[in-house]
Design an enzyme around this catalytic site. Sequence first.
Site, PDB file in Angstrom:
ATOM      1  N   LYS A  14      -3.143 -18.203 -48.449  1.00 55.22           N
ATOM      2  CA  LYS A  14      -3.304 -16.992 -47.635  1.00 55.22           C
ATOM      3  C   LYS A  14      -3.937 -17.322 -46.275  1.00 55.22           C
ATOM      4  O   LYS A  14      -3.462 -16.863 -45.250  1.00 55.22           O
ATOM      5  CB  LYS A  14      -4.194 -15.954 -48.350  1.00 55.22           C
ATOM      6  N   ARG A  89      -9.035  -6.924 -53.626  1.00 55.54           N
ATOM      7  CA  ARG A  89      -8.937  -7.788 -54.800  1.00 55.54           C
ATOM      8  C   ARG A  89      -9.088  -6.996 -56.093  1.00 55.54           C
ATOM      9  O   ARG A  89      -9.011  -7.582 -57.171  1.00 55.54           O
ATOM     10  CB  ARG A  89     -10.054  -8.829 -54.744  1.00 55.54           C
ATOM     11  N   ARG A 123      -8.701 -29.788 -51.771  1.00 57.13           N
ATOM     12  CA  ARG A 123      -8.785 -28.987 -50.541  1.00 57.13           C
ATOM     13  C   ARG A 123     -10.058 -29.311 -49.747  1.00 57.13           C
ATOM     14  O   ARG A 123     -11.127 -29.465 -50.334  1.00 57.13           O
ATOM     15  CB  ARG A 123      -8.776 -27.492 -50.891  1.00 57.13           C
ATOM     16  N   ARG A 151     -15.423 -26.866 -50.160  1.00 57.24           N
ATOM     17  CA  ARG A 151     -16.111 -25.613 -50.501  1.00 57.24           C
ATOM     18  C   ARG A 151     -16.825 -25.752 -51.844  1.00 57.24           C
ATOM     19  O   ARG A 151     -16.277 -26.323 -52.774  1.00 57.24           O
ATOM     20  CB  ARG A 151     -15.091 -24.459 -50.570  1.00 57.24           C
TER      21      ARG A 151
HETATM   22  P1  AMP Z   1     -11.941 -16.523 -50.733  1.00 65.51           P
HETATM   23  O1  AMP Z   1     -12.365 -17.325 -49.553  1.00 65.51           O
HETATM   24  O2  AMP Z   1     -11.013 -15.408 -50.378  1.00 65.51           O
HETATM   25  O3  AMP Z   1     -11.414 -17.386 -51.854  1.00 65.51           O
HETATM   26  O4  AMP Z   1     -13.271 -15.816 -51.300  1.00 65.51           O
HETATM   27  C1  AMP Z   1     -14.365 -16.580 -51.776  1.00 65.51           C
HETATM   28  C2  AMP Z   1     -15.249 -15.732 -52.667  1.00 65.51           C
HETATM   29  O5  AMP Z   1     -15.776 -14.626 -51.914  1.00 65.51           O
HETATM   30  C3  AMP Z   1     -14.567 -15.090 -53.861  1.00 65.51           C
HETATM   31  O6  AMP Z   1     -14.468 -15.969 -54.974  1.00 65.51           O
HETATM   32  C4  AMP Z   1     -15.492 -13.907 -54.133  1.00 65.51           C
HETATM   33  O7  AMP Z   1     -16.688 -14.313 -54.775  1.00 65.51           O
HETATM   34  C5  AMP Z   1     -15.860 -13.460 -52.732  1.00 65.51           C
HETATM   35  N1  AMP Z   1     -14.876 -12.460 -52.219  1.00 65.51           N
HETATM   36  C6  AMP Z   1     -14.015 -12.611 -51.178  1.00 65.51           C
HETATM   37  N2  AMP Z   1     -13.271 -11.507 -50.986  1.00 65.51           N
HETATM   38  C7  AMP Z   1     -13.658 -10.629 -51.949  1.00 65.51           C
HETATM   39  C8  AMP Z   1     -13.264  -9.299 -52.310  1.00 65.51           C
HETATM   40  N3  AMP Z   1     -12.289  -8.648 -51.643  1.00 65.51           N
HETATM   41  N4  AMP Z   1     -13.884  -8.718 -53.365  1.00 65.51           N
HETATM   42  C9  AMP Z   1     -14.863  -9.338 -54.040  1.00 65.51           C
HETATM   43  N5  AMP Z   1     -15.276 -10.582 -53.774  1.00 65.51           N
HETATM   44  C10 AMP Z   1     -14.693 -11.240 -52.733  1.00 65.51           C
END
Ligand code: AMP
Length: 208
Positions: A14, A89, A123, A151
């Site tokens: 994404k 999400r 990654r 990460r």
């Molecule tokens: P991402 O970078 O999108 O993989 O997000 C990393 C982490 O941030 C996720 O594993 C969640 O803990 C938190 N997070 C990001 N977006 C959301 C969301 N829309 N709702 C809840 N938690 C989120």
Amino acid sequence: MMRLVLLGAPGAGKGTQAALIKERYDLAHVSTGDIFRENLKNSTPLGLEAKKYMDAGQLVPDETVMKMVGEKLAEFGADNGFMLDGFPRTVAQAEFLEGKTKLDGVILFNVSDEAIVKRLSSRAVCRSCGNVTNLAEHDKCPACGEELYVRDDDNEQTVRSRLKVFHEQTEPLINFYRERNLLHEVDAGQKPDEVFACVLKLLNHDKN
Ligand code: AMP
């Protein structure tokens, strides 16, 4: 004008596609994960609250995320073009968004769990420009030459929880958006430029 949601499991690509779309279309880009990481880096209360969920591969509570996204939408005007990456999400988040603005489309990036586990195990992200790359091929950022980091939540155990959370809490959004005739699917198991070619086809087709 486009109001887009990018939907897909962690590691589906994404963020990479969002960067490519942004180069082409000049849309406001909101990545909720990036906002949490930025807050964490600056040790804000929001960042510290989010950290415990992120480290466990769980979702940050809806209320916190919706407040944060609501503020962002107000900042750039919910009726202007934007691209949401990593939000919504959960169904509650999708309903919240529906109450704020009308979407033009949702792109679902499909990729198998096995491919995701493999992808995320190598990654890496550039500390300087945020470019996402692969440790198997690069030890410095191929875009700007700066240092790469992994990460915290890309370790195998956390990746497994994130995938489980995706299947249980985020996958219901596929039907949510399909029922509203907004869903477009892309095979995200391909190389980034091949995925982007599919995305462009969808966007050009949708523009009018
Ligand atoms: P991402 O970078 O999108 O993989 O997000 C990393 C982490 O941030 C996720 O594993 C969640 O803990 C938190 N997070 C990001 N977006 C959301 C969301 N829309 N709702 C809840 N938690 C989120």
